[in-house]
Design a protein around this motif. Structure first.
Motif, PDB file in Angstrom:
ATOM      1  N   GLU A   1      94.666  38.330   1.699  1.00  0.00           N
ATOM      2  CA  GLU A   1      94.669  36.966   1.167  1.00  0.00           C
ATOM      3  C   GLU A   1      93.671  36.104   1.942  1.00  0.00           C
ATOM      4  O   GLU A   1      93.730  36.016   3.165  1.00  0.00           O
ATOM      5  CB  GLU A   1      96.063  36.364   1.296  1.00  0.00           C
ATOM      6  CG  GLU A   1      97.143  37.127   0.539  1.00  0.00           C
ATOM      7  CD  GLU A   1      98.522  36.613   0.874  1.00  0.00           C
ATOM      8  OE1 GLU A   1      98.787  35.436   0.553  1.00  0.00           O
ATOM      9  OE2 GLU A   1      99.316  37.363   1.483  1.00  0.00           O
ATOM     10  N   PHE A   2      92.750  35.473   1.207  1.00  0.00           N
ATOM     11  CA  PHE A   2      91.770  34.589   1.810  1.00  0.00           C
ATOM     12  C   PHE A   2      92.266  33.150   1.767  1.00  0.00           C
ATOM     13  O   PHE A   2      93.092  32.791   0.927  1.00  0.00           O
ATOM     14  CB  PHE A   2      90.434  34.679   1.059  1.00  0.00           C
ATOM     15  CG  PHE A   2      89.730  35.995   1.208  1.00  0.00           C
ATOM     16  CD1 PHE A   2      88.836  36.206   2.243  1.00  0.00           C
ATOM     17  CD2 PHE A   2      89.962  37.030   0.316  1.00  0.00           C
ATOM     18  CE1 PHE A   2      88.183  37.425   2.393  1.00  0.00           C
ATOM     19  CE2 PHE A   2      89.320  38.247   0.446  1.00  0.00           C
ATOM     20  CZ  PHE A   2      88.433  38.444   1.490  1.00  0.00           C
ATOM     21  N   GLU A   3      91.737  32.332   2.643  1.00  0.00           N
ATOM     22  CA  GLU A   3      92.032  30.906   2.585  1.00  0.00           C
ATOM     23  C   GLU A   3      91.465  30.329   1.293  1.00  0.00           C
ATOM     24  O   GLU A   3      90.373  30.696   0.863  1.00  0.00           O
ATOM     25  CB  GLU A   3      91.410  30.190   3.792  1.00  0.00           C
ATOM     26  CG  GLU A   3      92.079  30.528   5.106  1.00  0.00           C
ATOM     27  CD  GLU A   3      91.486  29.752   6.266  1.00  0.00           C
ATOM     28  OE1 GLU A   3      90.472  29.054   6.042  1.00  0.00           O
ATOM     29  OE2 GLU A   3      92.015  29.851   7.385  1.00  0.00           O
ATOM     30  N   GLY A   4      92.219  29.463   0.651  1.00  0.00           N
ATOM     31  CA  GLY A   4      91.751  28.859  -0.586  1.00  0.00           C
ATOM     32  C   GLY A   4      92.115  29.640  -1.832  1.00  0.00           C
ATOM     33  O   GLY A   4      91.743  29.246  -2.934  1.00  0.00           O
ATOM     34  N   GLY A   5      92.808  30.784  -1.668  1.00  0.00           N
ATOM     35  CA  GLY A   5      93.356  31.445  -2.838  1.00  0.00           C
ATOM     36  C   GLY A   5      92.742  32.755  -3.240  1.00  0.00           C
ATOM     37  O   GLY A   5      93.267  33.432  -4.116  1.00  0.00           O
ATOM     38  N   GLY A   6      91.618  33.162  -2.665  1.00  0.00           N
ATOM     39  CA  GLY A   6      91.033  34.448  -3.034  1.00  0.00           C
ATOM     40  C   GLY A   6      91.842  35.615  -2.515  1.00  0.00           C
ATOM     41  O   GLY A   6      92.649  35.481  -1.589  1.00  0.00           O
ATOM     42  N   VAL A   7      91.632  36.772  -3.104  1.00  0.00           N
ATOM     43  CA  VAL A   7      92.354  37.976  -2.689  1.00  0.00           C
ATOM     44  C   VAL A   7      91.436  39.188  -2.855  1.00  0.00           C
ATOM     45  O   VAL A   7      90.595  39.229  -3.754  1.00  0.00           O
ATOM     46  CB  VAL A   7      93.663  38.156  -3.510  1.00  0.00           C
ATOM     47  CG1 VAL A   7      93.359  38.354  -4.979  1.00  0.00           C
ATOM     48  CG2 VAL A   7      94.500  39.309  -2.975  1.00  0.00           C
ATOM     49  N   ALA A   8      91.566  40.151  -1.939  1.00  0.00           N
ATOM     50  CA  ALA A   8      90.824  41.404  -2.023  1.00  0.00           C
ATOM     51  C   ALA A   8      91.797  42.560  -1.872  1.00  0.00           C
ATOM     52  O   ALA A   8      92.667  42.537  -0.993  1.00  0.00           O
ATOM     53  CB  ALA A   8      89.738  41.477  -0.949  1.00  0.00           C
ATOM     54  N   PHE A   9      91.660  43.541  -2.739  1.00  0.00           N
ATOM     55  CA  PHE A   9      92.474  44.745  -2.671  1.00  0.00           C
ATOM     56  C   PHE A   9      91.625  45.859  -2.069  1.00  0.00           C
ATOM     57  O   PHE A   9      90.552  46.180  -2.579  1.00  0.00           O
ATOM     58  CB  PHE A   9      92.955  45.148  -4.067  1.00  0.00           C
ATOM     59  CG  PHE A   9      93.909  44.174  -4.684  1.00  0.00           C
ATOM     60  CD1 PHE A   9      95.275  44.319  -4.524  1.00  0.00           C
ATOM     61  CD2 PHE A   9      93.443  43.092  -5.429  1.00  0.00           C
ATOM     62  CE1 PHE A   9      96.162  43.417  -5.086  1.00  0.00           C
ATOM     63  CE2 PHE A   9      94.311  42.187  -6.000  1.00  0.00           C
ATOM     64  CZ  PHE A   9      95.676  42.345  -5.822  1.00  0.00           C
ATOM     65  N   GLY A  10      92.111  46.437  -0.980  1.00  0.00           N
ATOM     66  CA  GLY A  10      91.410  47.532  -0.335  1.00  0.00           C
ATOM     67  C   GLY A  10      92.170  48.834  -0.502  1.00  0.00           C
ATOM     68  O   GLY A  10      93.346  48.924  -0.149  1.00  0.00           O
ATOM     69  N   LEU A  11      91.506  49.832  -1.071  1.00  0.00           N
ATOM     70  CA  LEU A  11      92.112  51.148  -1.269  1.00  0.00           C
ATOM     71  C   LEU A  11      91.359  52.167  -0.427  1.00  0.00           C
ATOM     72  O   LEU A  11      90.121  52.193  -0.435  1.00  0.00           O
ATOM     73  CB  LEU A  11      92.044  51.580  -2.739  1.00  0.00           C
ATOM     74  CG  LEU A  11      92.970  50.885  -3.738  1.00  0.00           C
ATOM     75  CD1 LEU A  11      92.473  49.480  -4.064  1.00  0.00           C
ATOM     76  CD2 LEU A  11      93.062  51.702  -5.029  1.00  0.00           C
ATOM     77  N   SER A  12      92.086  53.001   0.301  1.00  0.00           N
ATOM     78  CA  SER A  12      91.481  54.039   1.133  1.00  0.00           C
ATOM     79  C   SER A  12      92.140  55.378   0.847  1.00  0.00           C
ATOM     80  O   SER A  12      93.337  55.442   0.545  1.00  0.00           O
ATOM     81  CB  SER A  12      91.646  53.723   2.623  1.00  0.00           C
ATOM     82  OG  SER A  12      90.946  52.565   2.983  1.00  0.00           O
ATOM     83  N   CYS A  13      91.345  56.440   0.967  1.00  0.00           N
ATOM     84  CA  CYS A  13      91.915  57.793   0.809  1.00  0.00           C
ATOM     85  C   CYS A  13      90.981  58.810   1.444  1.00  0.00           C
ATOM     86  O   CYS A  13      89.830  58.518   1.756  1.00  0.00           O
ATOM     87  CB  CYS A  13      92.133  58.129  -0.666  1.00  0.00           C
ATOM     88  SG  CYS A  13      90.624  58.362  -1.624  1.00  0.00           S
ATOM     89  N   THR A  14      91.488  60.006   1.626  1.00  0.00           N
ATOM     90  CA  THR A  14      90.640  61.106   2.043  1.00  0.00           C
ATOM     91  C   THR A  14      89.739  61.472   0.869  1.00  0.00           C
ATOM     92  O   THR A  14      90.181  61.521  -0.283  1.00  0.00           O
ATOM     93  CB  THR A  14      91.484  62.333   2.427  1.00  0.00           C
ATOM     94  OG1 THR A  14      92.296  62.714   1.305  1.00  0.00           O
ATOM     95  CG2 THR A  14      92.375  62.049   3.606  1.00  0.00           C
ATOM     96  N   HIS A  15      88.466  61.760   1.170  1.00  0.00           N
ATOM     97  CA  HIS A  15      87.527  62.071   0.093  1.00  0.00           C
ATOM     98  C   HIS A  15      87.866  63.418  -0.548  1.00  0.00           C
ATOM     99  O   HIS A  15      87.544  63.651  -1.720  1.00  0.00           O
ATOM    100  CB  HIS A  15      86.093  62.081   0.630  1.00  0.00           C
ATOM    101  CG  HIS A  15      85.051  61.778  -0.387  1.00  0.00           C
ATOM    102  ND1 HIS A  15      85.149  62.175  -1.710  1.00  0.00           N
ATOM    103  CD2 HIS A  15      83.873  61.106  -0.302  1.00  0.00           C
ATOM    104  CE1 HIS A  15      84.069  61.770  -2.374  1.00  0.00           C
ATOM    105  NE2 HIS A  15      83.289  61.111  -1.548  1.00  0.00           N
TER     106      HIS A  15
END
Length: 415
Positions: free
Chosen positions: A108-122
Motif C-alpha cells: 500500500e502506497f501513501e495516497g491510495g496506490g497499491v502494488a501486487f508483488g508475486l514471486s515464485c521459483t522459475h
C-alpha cells in the motif's frame, strides 16, 4: 530453471477497495487457487531425485506491506533492488517441505496506490504463467469467467517425432550447460517508449525490415548500444540469446494457460562489421529473421536433448544458468493480442487497469538481461527492463541513440 526466480509487480494508481481490506482478496484468491493445486503444494524429491510438487494444499504465503511514498514518487525515485522488495522472497532451505514456492505481497502506497508483488521459483512457472495466475485471480474477484484457465497436462511434451538432438539450439544449450560466469553486482533500469516513438522508429527501418515488430526494433537497439559498453571481443563476434515463448510455435498450439515453462532460448551471433554497419535497420532485419526462423523443430530438439541428459535412474542433469552468460533478450510479444495486452487486462474495475507492470528474473549473471514487455499505453508502446553490471548502467541511460526515442525513465539503477 532451477537457478532462477521470478518476481512480477503490478502497480495500480488507486486502491480498488477504498479503505484497504485484504479479506475480500483472500476469499477470491482461495477460490481461484482451487484451479491451481500445484501452487498451493510443496516441493519434494522423487525417488529418481527429480523435483515434483506434492499437492498437499499447504497454501500460498500472503504478506502485507506499507510504502512510505506515493506511487508516483516511488516510480520516479526507487531503484530496481527496491522494486524487487515489493515481492517477498526467501531462498529455498535444505528441507523445502514447509517452504512456499509461491509468495504474494500486497503493498500500500501513501495516497491510495497499491502494488501486487508475486514471486515464485522459475522452475515452477514462466512469466506467462504467473501473469495469467494474477489475471485469473482478478477475474475470480470480479466473479467473471476465467479467460485462460490453467492447463497442467505435461504429456504435450511427449511428441511422436524421431528424437533430434543435433540442432543449433541443442548445441547452444550444451555449451551453456558448461559455461562459467563471474558474479558481479547487477542493477536494473526501466525505459518506457510511447506508441508514437516506436511507430516513428519502425518507419525509419521499414526499407530494411518492412515486417519488423517492436521487439525486433528494441532488441536490436539495446543490443547494439549495450555492445558499445562491453570490452572488445577477441573474435570480433557478438552474441544475443533470444528467449521466446513457444506455446504458439508448435502444432497443435499449446494452450496459453499451460502452467509451467514454455520458453525457447536460441543464439544469434553477428560479427563486428554487421553490428557496426551504421544502419540499425540492418540489425533489426537480422533479429527479425532469426525470431521468424525459430520453429517447431528447434523446440522439440531441446526437449529431446534435455531428456537425453538424464542420468542413470532417470534423474535430470544439474540446472544451469539460462539468463547468461550472453546478453539475453526476452520477448513478451505473445501477450499482446490485437490492441489488448494480457498483462494490463487484470483490472478490478473497467477504469482501474495497472499503470505499470514489472518483471524481474532472479540470479541473472554475465552480460545482462533485456526484457521487452507490453506497456500501459496501447498500440506499439513497450516497456524495456534492462539488467546490466552496475558500472555500465549510467552510460546506457545516457546513450543518445536510446534518448532520441524519448523514453520515460521509471525504476532506475543509476540513482
Amino acid at each position: 530453471m532451477g537457478l532462477h526466480t521470478l518476481h512480477l509487480v503490478l502497480y495500480y494508481k488507486k486502491n480498488p477497495f477504498g479503505i484497504f481490506d485484504v479479506d475480500p482478496l483472500r476469499v477470491s484468491l482461495s477460490e481461484v487457487l482451487c484451479l491451481y493445486p500445484q501452487i498451493t503444494g510443496r516441493l519434494t524429491r522423487r525417488e529418481s531425485g527429480n523435483w515434483e510438487v506434492k499437492c498437499n494444499d499447504a497454501g500460498v504465503r500472503v504478506l502485507r506491506a506499507k510504502v512510505e511514498a506515493s506511487i508516483d514518487e516511488w516510480l520516479r525515485s526507487a531503484d530496481g533492488s527496491e522494486e524487487k522488495d515489493l515481492t517477498f522472497w526467501e531462498e529455498m532451505p535444505e528441507d523445502p517441505s514447509t517452504w512456499a514456492p509461491f509468495r504474494i505481497q500486497v503493498n500500500e502506497f501513501e495516497g491510495g496506490g497499491v502494488a501486487f508483488g508475486l514471486s515464485c521459483t522459475h522452475m515452477n512457472a514462466d512469466p506467462t504463467s504467473i501473469t495469467l495466475l494474477f489475471k485469473s485471480w482478478i477475474e475470480s474477484h470480479r466473479q467473471e469467467p476465467i479467460e485462460h484457465p490453467p492447463f497442467f497436462n505435461s504429456t504435450i511434451f511427449h511428441h511422436q517425432q524421431v528424437p533430434n538432438t543435433s540442432t543449433n539450439s541443442t548445441n547452444y544449450y550444451a555449451t551453456k550447460a558448461n559455461a562459467k560466469t563471474p558474479a558481479v553486482k547487477m542493477v536494473t533500469s526501466t525505459f518506457k517508449f510511447s506508441n508514437s516513438a516506436i511507430k516513428k522508429c519502425l518507419n525509419k527501418v521499414h526499407d530494411q525490415c518492412p515486417k519488423a515488430t517492436p521487439f525486433d526494433l528494441l532488441a536490436a537497439l539495446f543490443w547494439t548500444r549495450v555492445m558499445h559498453l562491453k570490452a572488445p571481443k577477441h573474435d570480433n563476434k557478438h552474441s544475443l540469446s533470444i528467449c521466446l515463448d513457444f506455446r504458439r510455435l508448435v502444432q497443435p498450439p499449446i494452450p496459453l494457460g499451460y502452467f509451467g515453462n514454455a520458453l525457447q532460448f536460441s543464439l544469434l551471433t553477428l560479427n563486428e562489421e554487421e553490428m557496426n554497419c551504421g544502419k540499425l535497420g540492418h540489425v533489426v532485419e537480422l533479429v527479425h529473421r532469426h525470431v521468424s526462423g525459430v520453429g517447431e523443430e528447434e523446440v522439440w530438439s531441446v526437449v529431446d536433448w534435455l531428456e537425453s541428459q538424464k542420468e542413470e535412474g532417470g534423474k535430470y542433469a544439474p540446472p544451469f544458468r539460462m539468463y547468461g552468460p550472453e546478453l539475453t533478450c526476452v520477448s513478451m510479444e505473445h501477450m499482446i493480442t490485437g490492441h489488448k495486452s494480457l498483462m494490463f487486462s487484470a483490472s478490478f474495475k473497467s477504469d482501474e487497469k495497472p499503470v505499470h507492470v514489472a518483471c524481474h528474473v532472479g540470479n541473472v549473471e554475465g552480460e545482462g538481461l533485456i526484457m521487452v514487455l507490453p506497456s500501459a499505453e496501447e498500440g506499439l508502446a513497450r516497456t524495456v527492463m534492462v539488467t546490466l553490471p552496475e558500472e555500465e548502467m549510467p552510460k546506457l541511460c545516457e546513450d543518445q541513440a536510446i534518448q532520441r526515442l524519448q523514453p520515460t525513465m521509471l525504476i532506475s539503477g543509476t540513482r
